[in-house]
Design an enzyme around this catalytic site. Structure first.
Site, PDB file in Angstrom:
ATOM      1  N   HIS A 173       7.140 -12.953   1.935  1.00  0.00           N
ATOM      2  CA  HIS A 173       6.651 -14.318   2.118  1.00  0.00           C
ATOM      3  C   HIS A 173       6.883 -15.176   0.877  1.00  0.00           C
ATOM      4  CE1 HIS A 173       3.341 -11.894   0.500  1.00  0.00           C
ATOM      5  NE2 HIS A 173       2.860 -12.991  -0.050  1.00  0.00           N
ATOM      6  N   SER A 209       7.249  -8.213   6.950  1.00  0.00           N
ATOM      7  CA  SER A 209       6.222  -7.319   7.473  1.00  0.00           C
ATOM      8  C   SER A 209       5.809  -6.455   6.289  1.00  0.00           C
ATOM      9  CB  SER A 209       6.776  -6.465   8.608  1.00  0.00           C
ATOM     10  OG  SER A 209       5.770  -5.640   9.133  1.00  0.00           O
ATOM     11  N   ASN A 215      -2.109 -10.812  -8.090  1.00  0.00           N
ATOM     12  CA  ASN A 215      -2.656 -12.159  -8.277  1.00  0.00           C
ATOM     13  C   ASN A 215      -4.059 -12.331  -7.685  1.00  0.00           C
ATOM     14  OD1 ASN A 215      -2.338 -12.647  -5.482  1.00  0.00           O
ATOM     15  ND2 ASN A 215      -0.302 -13.552  -5.760  1.00  0.00           N
ATOM     16  N   GLU A 274       6.019   9.399   8.815  1.00  0.00           N
ATOM     17  CA  GLU A 274       7.027   8.877   9.732  1.00  0.00           C
ATOM     18  C   GLU A 274       7.492   7.469   9.365  1.00  0.00           C
ATOM     19  OE1 GLU A 274       5.018  12.236  11.682  1.00  0.00           O
ATOM     20  OE2 GLU A 274       4.220  10.399  10.771  1.00  0.00           O
ATOM     21  N   ASP A 288       0.796  22.619  24.247  1.00  0.00           N
ATOM     22  CA  ASP A 288       0.357  21.868  23.069  1.00  0.00           C
ATOM     23  C   ASP A 288      -0.550  20.708  23.422  1.00  0.00           C
ATOM     24  OD1 ASP A 288       1.457  23.413  21.127  1.00  0.00           O
ATOM     25  OD2 ASP A 288       3.259  22.202  20.869  1.00  0.00           O
TER      26      ASP A 288
END
Length: 621
Positions: free
Chosen positions: A75, A123, A184, A364, A421
């Site tokens: 940003h 992001s 900051n 991941e 599982d």
């Protein structure tokens, strides 16, 4: 006419920093949006870095010796673009008329539309993980002298992905990676979690194995000394924790809440620029990169493994064998895994090419980010883990098309077929996740032969490609040498007078073949389609089959109904109307439990018996 300066002495840095602040204000006010205060806090850091430490040939952004500058706090793009103006690659006119405008390259957050940008950021929490991948390449694959400089904001230090990145940077000894944190104190809503508690930041950084240096982010001597430590990197990654003031230089916004992401109003712009000392037009370039000549890889034809028809083999294991074959053919092929390489099939590659394998452990997000950074440097990266766990990295996958990178993702242990599982391990959303990505390719082979060919196809496929593999072993259906083009399908059973089309992929293709055999005993002829390419789907082939069977079609998939194979088939058939379309869509509905694969396929209603039953229902209707 401004004079180009090759580097600055310390006394000149404040002037450049002031220019960067003024231009950040001007650009964002002109656009009517942007983040000037987040840019102003880091201006001294960037002025010192760009003029004295960043080794970069701005006229040749592809030069192999160039350092890499990644704005994880994307940003702060007004600052980055102000830097581009200061080094002479962006004009003042473009800065003032192109920033945040439609169809212009100075986007609100930086993307590789600009040749000096490696990866898209904005992001938060992604720039540093991506930088780890670039640094991995530099240190362990290229043995190149470039450094990777990453500017982080303090707000994103709350993201777990930042700490995954520092952990892996320490594990792999990435002393060519320098993280600069602009502390900051203020985020979008108010104070950040730690504010100006630099001791807490330092303790956390060191706990993850990195070296922390705490400085005043507005003292150019301290900044310069800290950045110079990259020249003698030691044995740990360097993290510079810089205490700064948001909005530094304009008293009306300095350290003020509720000023984040807001341009200086037009009626205040002159006051802000005057307080900052007025407009400047400095042109500055720092040190040039070392000369590096990168040799062209010696690529040979791929000799894929072959399999006997009828032989039972899990597609995850065929993936591993095919990946090794690619590795022998092309030294650019690298592999990553999330600590399950002995299950995904990647273990074969680990044994054959340990120097080209990177273990990301149970992280991941970093798995995908490292593959992204490696792709930036021209490597053909295959990253694998269980299909269910790739959903953790959904945002990193979402950003891959924005970064214009090629990712090859492989998800194993998909669907209820994995058995005992239980549901926490069952990828039932993965096809939808990958199909939703811009420009993606989604592949779901049913046997070892098709898997090997599709792995080879992925290596030459641009964008994000995904291969779904199965846990259990299934018979080989295809002879060696059979071709499997992306966007195609295979017809395994057909006649001139078929009554119904059965479409499956992966495990459900084998169930569809069993269903077709049962139906044949009952006098019902079924055409069986292997839709191994889910995206792009073979619209023409499937449409022809459905039209030939009177509009009757059963689609079965080991996936939730939303966004998977059935959705792809329906979208393809919807492109042109089919008279009297009668479609049965069998998919997993509800939360499964533990059991044998056969029990769970029956519970989900996607086994051979249910497929045959659905076909009979269509004929009765």
């Amino acid at each position: 006419m401004s004079t180009m300066h090759e580097g600055l002495d310390l006394s000149q840095i404040p002037e450049l920093a002031a220019q960067l602040r003024v231009d950040s204000v001007r650009a964002s006010t002109s656009a009517g949006s942007g983040h000037p205060t987040s840019s102003m806090s880091a201006a001294d850091l960037l002025a010192t870095l760009v003029s004295r430490h960043l080794r970069y040939d701005w006229d040749d952004p592809a030069a192999d010796g160039n350092d890499h500058l990644i704005f994880s706090k994307g940003h702060a793009s007004p600052l980055l673009y102000a830097v581009y103006k200061a080094v002479g690659v962006v004009s003042d006119e473009e800065l003032m008329t192109g920033y945040r405008r439609f169809d212009q390259r100075l986007e609100g957050h930086p993307t590789p539309v600009l040749p000096w940008v490696d990866v898209a950021t904005g992001s938060l929490g992604q720039g540093l993980p991506d930088g780890v991948g670039v640094a991995l390449s530099g240190k362990h694959l290229e043995q190149a002298p470039y450094r990777v400089w990453v500017l982080c904001g303090d707000s994103e230090m709350a993201e777990g992905s930042i700490w995954e990145a520092l952990d892996k940077a320490s594990h792999y000894g990435l002393t060519n990676l320098v993280t600069i944190v602009d502390v900051n104190r203020l985020g979008q809503r108010g104070p950040t979690e730690l504010g100006w508690d630099l001791d807490a930041y330092k303790a956390r950084v060191e706990a993850f194995g990195a070296r922390a240096v705490v400085i005043d982010g507005h003292d150019v001597e301290q900044i310069d000394d800290a950045l110079a430590q990259a020249d003698s990197p030691g044995d740990r990654p360097l993290v510079i924790l810089a205490r700064t003031v948001k909005g530094k230089g304009y008293s009306a916004v300095e350290d003020q809440e509720n000023k984040h992401g807001k341009p200086i109003p037009e009626d205040e712009e002159k006051a802000a620029i005057d307080e900052l000392g007025g407009e400047r037009d400095l042109l500055v370039r720092g040190p040039r990169p070392p000369e590096v000549t990168r040799s062209e890889p010696a690529v040979r034809p791929v000799e894929l493994p072959t399999f006997e028809v009828g032989e039972e083999l899990a597609t995850r294991k065929a993936y591993g064998k095919a990946l090794v074959a690619l590795g022998h053919a092309d030294p650019r092929v690298v592999a990553l895994d999330g600590e399950v390489s002995n299950s995904t099939g990647t273990g074969d590659f680990v044994e054959e090419f340990p120097e080209r394998y990177f273990e990301m452990f149970i992280a991941e997000q970093q798995l995908v980010a490292a593959a992204t950074g490696l792709s930036v440097r021209g490597h053909i990266a295959f990253a694998s883990t269980f299909a269910a766990f790739l959903t953790r990295a959904a945002d990193f996958l979402r950003m891959a098309p924005v970064s214009r990178v090629d990712l090859r993702m492989v998800g194993s242990h998909a669907g209820v077929e994995i058995g005992a599982d239980g549901p926490s391990q069952m990828g039932l959303e993965d096809l939808a996740l990958f199909a939703a990505l811009q420009g993606s390719t989604v592949l779901y082979p049913s046997d070892a032969t098709s898997t090997a060919k599709l792995v080879e196809q992925m290596a030459a496929t641009s964008g994000v490609s995904y291969l779904r593999t199965t846990r259990g072993g299934y018979p080989v259906l295809y002879e060696a040498g059979e071709e499997f083009p992306v966007g195609g399908s295979k017809t395994l059973v057909s006649s001139d007078s078929d009554d119904v089309t059965l479409i499956g992929a992966g495990v459900t293709l084998h169930q569809a073949l069993s269903a077709a055999a049962t139906l044949a005993e009952q006098g019902i002829r079924a055409r069986v389609i292997d839709a191994y390419s889910v995206k792009p789907i073979d619209v023409d082939g499937i449409r022809a089959a459905v039209e030939a069977t009177g509009g009757r079609v059963v689609v079965a998939e080991d996936h939730h109904a939303e966004g998977g194979l059935g959705a792809a088939v329906l979208a393809g058939l919807a492109q042109e109307s089919i008279q009297d379309l009668h479609l049965e869509h069998l998919a997993v509905d509800g939360v499964p439990g533990s059991g044998t694969p056969a029990e769970l396929l029956d519970w989900a209603g996607i086994d051979a018996a249910h497929i045959a039953g659905a076909a009979r229902s269509l004929l009765e209707a």
